[in-house]
Design an enzyme around this catalytic site. Structure first.
Site, PDB file in Angstrom:
ATOM      1  N   SER A  51      61.919 -14.474  46.280  1.00 43.12           N
ATOM      2  CA  SER A  51      61.104 -13.489  45.574  1.00 43.12           C
ATOM      3  C   SER A  51      61.900 -12.300  45.062  1.00 43.12           C
ATOM      4  O   SER A  51      61.522 -11.670  44.078  1.00 43.12           O
ATOM      5  CB  SER A  51      59.965 -12.994  46.478  1.00 43.12           C
ATOM      6  OG  SER A  51      60.478 -12.410  47.667  1.00 43.12           O
ATOM      7  N   GLY A  88      59.084 -17.239  48.065  1.00 39.27           N
ATOM      8  CA  GLY A  88      58.813 -18.013  49.265  1.00 39.27           C
ATOM      9  C   GLY A  88      59.844 -19.075  49.570  1.00 39.27           C
ATOM     10  O   GLY A  88      59.719 -19.782  50.576  1.00 39.27           O
ATOM     11  N   ASP A 197      53.817  -2.300  48.646  1.00 41.38           N
ATOM     12  CA  ASP A 197      53.808  -3.181  49.816  1.00 41.38           C
ATOM     13  C   ASP A 197      54.963  -2.881  50.765  1.00 41.38           C
ATOM     14  O   ASP A 197      55.009  -3.383  51.888  1.00 41.38           O
ATOM     15  CB  ASP A 197      53.822  -4.657  49.409  1.00 41.38           C
ATOM     16  CG  ASP A 197      55.069  -5.082  48.646  1.00 41.38           C
ATOM     17  OD1 ASP A 197      56.047  -4.298  48.581  1.00 41.38           O
ATOM     18  OD2 ASP A 197      55.079  -6.202  48.111  1.00 41.38           O
TER      19      ASP A 197
END
Length: 222
Positions: A51, A88, A197
């Site tokens: 990612s 991922g 995040d």
């Protein structure tokens, strides 16, 4: 070092959550740099990773490969940087898809994998074997490799962290690779350089990653 490892603990979660995706930018620049093969303008750099490479949570224009290409073009280098990042992805996934990826005939491959291995607590031995397979496949086809290091989250224990962290410099030495010790150097745990995040670099963070890695890439282009 422990802060970086803790930051990676957060990062790894993001890689697993992020749905698998592949992005690609195929622009060609003109200026400095050689012609890799007759009929292909410029040097082809492939960013091969998870990612962090794919640009999770960002517009494609702010992803690592696009920003790296833009910076190199601004310096006058004839390059194209393609995005072979899959959110991922693990080292095993990379080993499984490297032959397919190399069909695009890169001259240089930036290898950024292993973060999700650590999140899943996978054996550093297996991560090493998978990365070694990627490196061997690249070198067999004459592709130069820049290895970007990762660090394990410290909550996995000192023994695991030591084994995981060490595999990157050891691989770089064994295969005589250009080595960038930590992909997130200067970015991990800096809220101003990460998305909300707290896991992925924001556009400013990507710029910082590129700034840190740029001298290593330039050395491979000289």
């Amino acid at each position: 070092m422990s802060f970086a490892g803790m930051a990676l603990a957060l990062l790894y979660v993001s890689g697993v959550i992020g749905s698998p995706s592949v992005y690609s930018n195929q622009s060609v620049a003109t200026g400095k740099g050689g012609v890799a093969d007759e009929g292909r303008a410029g040097v082809h750099i492939m960013a091969f990773g998870d990612s962090l490479t794919a640009g999770y949570g960002l517009e494609n224009s702010h992803s690592f490969p696009v920003v790296l290409e833009r910076r190199l073009r601004e310096l006058g280098y004839a390059v194209r940087v393609t995005n072979a990042g899959v959110s991922g992805d693990t080292s095993a996934g990379g080993a499984a898809r490297i032959s397919w990826a190399l069909a695009d005939r890169p001259d240089i491959l930036i290898l950024e994998l292993g973060a999700n291995d650590a999140l899943q607590g996978l054996s550093p031995k297996h991560t090493r074997e998978n990365l070694e397979a990627v490196i061997r496949t690249c070198q067999a086809q004459g592709v130069k490799v820049l290895l970007a290091g990762m660090q394990a989250p410290r909550n996995l224990g000192q023994e695991y962290a030591a084994a995981f962290d060490a595999l990157y410099p050891e691989l770089a030495k064994a295969f005589d690779l250009v080595f960038y010790p930590f992909f997130l150097e200067g970015v991990a745990f800096d809220a101003t350089l990460n998305l909300p995040d707290g896991m992925h670099p924001n556009p400013a963070g990507v710029e910082r990653v590129v700034q840190g890695m740029l001298p290593f890439v330039l050395g491979m282009l000289e």
